[in-house]
Design a protein around this motif. Sequence first.
Motif, PDB file in Angstrom:
ATOM      1  N   SER A  91       0.820  -1.210   0.000  1.00 40.56           N
ATOM      2  CA  SER A  91       0.000   0.000   0.000  1.00 40.56           C
ATOM      3  C   SER A  91       0.859   1.267   0.000  1.00 40.56           C
ATOM      4  CB  SER A  91      -0.926  -0.001   1.218  1.00 40.56           C
ATOM      5  OG  SER A  91      -0.175  -0.104   2.422  1.00 40.56           O
ATOM      6  N   GLU A  92       2.054   1.214   0.613  1.00 32.77           N
ATOM      7  CA  GLU A  92       2.922   2.396   0.651  1.00 32.77           C
ATOM      8  C   GLU A  92       3.436   2.745  -0.742  1.00 32.77           C
ATOM      9  OE1 GLU A  92       6.012   2.789   3.528  1.00 32.77           O
ATOM     10  OE2 GLU A  92       4.853   1.842   5.121  1.00 32.77           O
ATOM     11  N   LEU A  93       3.828   1.723  -1.498  1.00 30.03           N
ATOM     12  CA  LEU A  93       4.306   1.974  -2.858  1.00 30.03           C
ATOM     13  C   LEU A  93       3.184   2.522  -3.723  1.00 30.03           C
ATOM     14  CD1 LEU A  93       6.476   1.788  -5.045  1.00 30.03           C
ATOM     15  CD2 LEU A  93       5.814  -0.605  -5.395  1.00 30.03           C
ATOM     16  N   LEU A  94       1.985   1.962  -3.573  1.00 28.06           N
ATOM     17  CA  LEU A  94       0.839   2.452  -4.344  1.00 28.06           C
ATOM     18  C   LEU A  94       0.540   3.907  -4.007  1.00 28.06           C
ATOM     19  CD1 LEU A  94      -1.566   2.058  -6.240  1.00 28.06           C
ATOM     20  CD2 LEU A  94      -2.840   1.066  -4.310  1.00 28.06           C
ATOM     21  N   ALA A  95       0.588   4.237  -2.713  1.00 31.98           N
ATOM     22  CA  ALA A  95       0.292   5.614  -2.299  1.00 31.98           C
ATOM     23  C   ALA A  95       1.330   6.588  -2.853  1.00 31.98           C
ATOM     24  CB  ALA A  95       0.248   5.697  -0.779  1.00 31.98           C
ATOM     25  N   SER A  96       2.628   6.200  -2.803  1.00 33.93           N
ATOM     26  CA  SER A  96       3.682   7.077  -3.331  1.00 33.93           C
ATOM     27  C   SER A  96       3.527   7.277  -4.831  1.00 33.93           C
ATOM     28  CB  SER A  96       5.058   6.479  -3.032  1.00 33.93           C
ATOM     29  OG  SER A  96       5.288   6.399  -1.652  1.00 33.93           O
ATOM     30  N   THR A  97       3.188   6.211  -5.539  1.00 32.95           N
ATOM     31  CA  THR A  97       3.028   6.291  -6.990  1.00 32.95           C
ATOM     32  C   THR A  97       1.866   7.216  -7.356  1.00 32.95           C
ATOM     33  OG1 THR A  97       3.888   4.028  -7.190  1.00 32.95           O
ATOM     34  CG2 THR A  97       2.710   4.929  -9.085  1.00 32.95           C
ATOM     35  N   LYS A  98       0.742   7.069  -6.674  1.00 34.74           N
ATOM     36  CA  LYS A  98      -0.409   7.928  -6.949  1.00 34.74           C
ATOM     37  C   LYS A  98      -0.099   9.391  -6.605  1.00 34.74           C
ATOM     38  CE  LYS A  98      -4.229   4.615  -6.582  1.00 34.74           C
ATOM     39  NZ  LYS A  98      -5.452   4.248  -5.821  1.00 34.74           N
ATOM     40  N   GLU A  99       0.680   9.589  -5.552  1.00 36.62           N
ATOM     41  CA  GLU A  99       1.051  10.955  -5.162  1.00 36.62           C
ATOM     42  C   GLU A  99       1.866  11.627  -6.264  1.00 36.62           C
ATOM     43  OE1 GLU A  99       3.618  13.299  -1.679  1.00 36.62           O
ATOM     44  OE2 GLU A  99       3.162  11.157  -1.464  1.00 36.62           O
ATOM     45  N   LEU A 100       2.780  10.873  -6.891  1.00 40.81           N
ATOM     46  CA  LEU A 100       3.610  11.438  -7.961  1.00 40.81           C
ATOM     47  C   LEU A 100       2.808  11.657  -9.234  1.00 40.81           C
ATOM     48  CD1 LEU A 100       6.853   9.340  -7.420  1.00 40.81           C
ATOM     49  CD2 LEU A 100       6.530  11.765  -6.932  1.00 40.81           C
ATOM     50  N   ILE A 101       1.835  10.786  -9.503  1.00 41.13           N
ATOM     51  CA  ILE A 101       0.972  10.988 -10.669  1.00 41.13           C
ATOM     52  C   ILE A 101       0.098  12.220 -10.459  1.00 41.13           C
ATOM     53  CG2 ILE A 101      -0.996  10.023 -11.932  1.00 41.13           C
ATOM     54  CD1 ILE A 101       0.276   7.243 -11.499  1.00 41.13           C
ATOM     55  N   GLY A 102      -0.367  12.402  -9.234  1.00 44.46           N
ATOM     56  CA  GLY A 102      -1.220  13.545  -8.932  1.00 44.46           C
ATOM     57  C   GLY A 102      -0.471  14.861  -8.909  1.00 44.46           C
TER      58      GLY A 102
END
Length: 389
Positions: free
Chosen positions: A54-65
């Motif tokens: 979940s941490e990797l997913l959250a970081s990835t979405k943060e960078l896309i956003g």
Amino acid sequence: MDDTQTGPTGPLAGFTVGVTAARRADELIALLRRRGAAVVHAPALRIVPLADDSELLASTKELIGCAPDVVVATTAIGFRGWIEAADGWGIGEELLERLRAAELLARGPKVKGAIRAAGLVETWSPDSESLAEVLERLLAGGVAGRRIALQLHGEPLPGFVEALRAGGADVVVVPVYRWMAPEDLAPLDRLLDAVIGGGVDAVSFTSAPAAASLLSRAEERGVRESLLQALRGGVLSACVGPVTALPLQAAGVDTVQPERFRLGPLVQLLCRELPGRAKVLPLAGHRVEIRGHAVLVDAELRPVPPAGMALLRVLTRRPGWVVSRAELLRALPGAGRDEHAVETAMARLRVALGAPKLIQTVVKRGYRLSLDAGGEVKYGDAPTGQGLA
């Protein structure tokens, strides 16, 4: 030296090496066994599956956003894993779009290969493969107000993030291949017992979290000080690089590290260090080398049972001098008070060595090694100057 063989035995024959790695453990174990080592494998960590992280997913979405200005890729396998995980979540193209628009810094050639395999082109990469050089370039160009994504590979980068944030950067850490304590602690406990009991000659570490995990588990079991005493004594701590060594060095444990931070050079280092620590004695006309769980007698490997090795180590403290049965009895594990146990273990030791005259019985006094006249004790190929008149 040729680290693939020494006579018929291999440079690590007679030595036992603990392996704490989870990732690429099979490769490391194969390299060690090819060179003759016995291996105790105890993964000190387990890797969180990328799809479930979940941490990797959250970081990835943060960078896309919110797009980054700079992306620092530190490892090839980590960068590939990140892209593959994003694809699995259905956001791979969005991530690649953000990466194409960013300044993309690659730590070394392997990372450059992973970046190009993803259809991207790196902006810059140091020849040295040094993250310190990457940091120096970033700080020299100024990082105030810049959004910087840092792809990690399971272990922290001490000082890197802090230096960027101190310079005014907004740092987003991308924790690829996060590590946690193993679900099954039994192998780790067995390795701890072996280290403390002198059953291994070296422990290899390929990540800082693995070293920290071993120390943490020892603390939980109440054996941390015993572990540290062993690692500060006869058990060698071999680390793949300086970052990996940090938790051990902070605990007062000396480490050895190869010049190149790879598994191959780590094994080559062990092939030099362990034989270089072995005692070599000229006994009764034979060349005898004392290794971890075996003895080389004229280049022939002779496995020795633990009780026999315990006796031999006491005798080699003062080669040529008589050692009493009482002193030898104290060295035998679980021998009690019966000196007959010494005689039994000594008889088995002589059989194991295959040359009974290496050890002399001195009637009513004890035993001694049959050190050749004018002989001297050496470690590996270097004489210590310790001889007997």
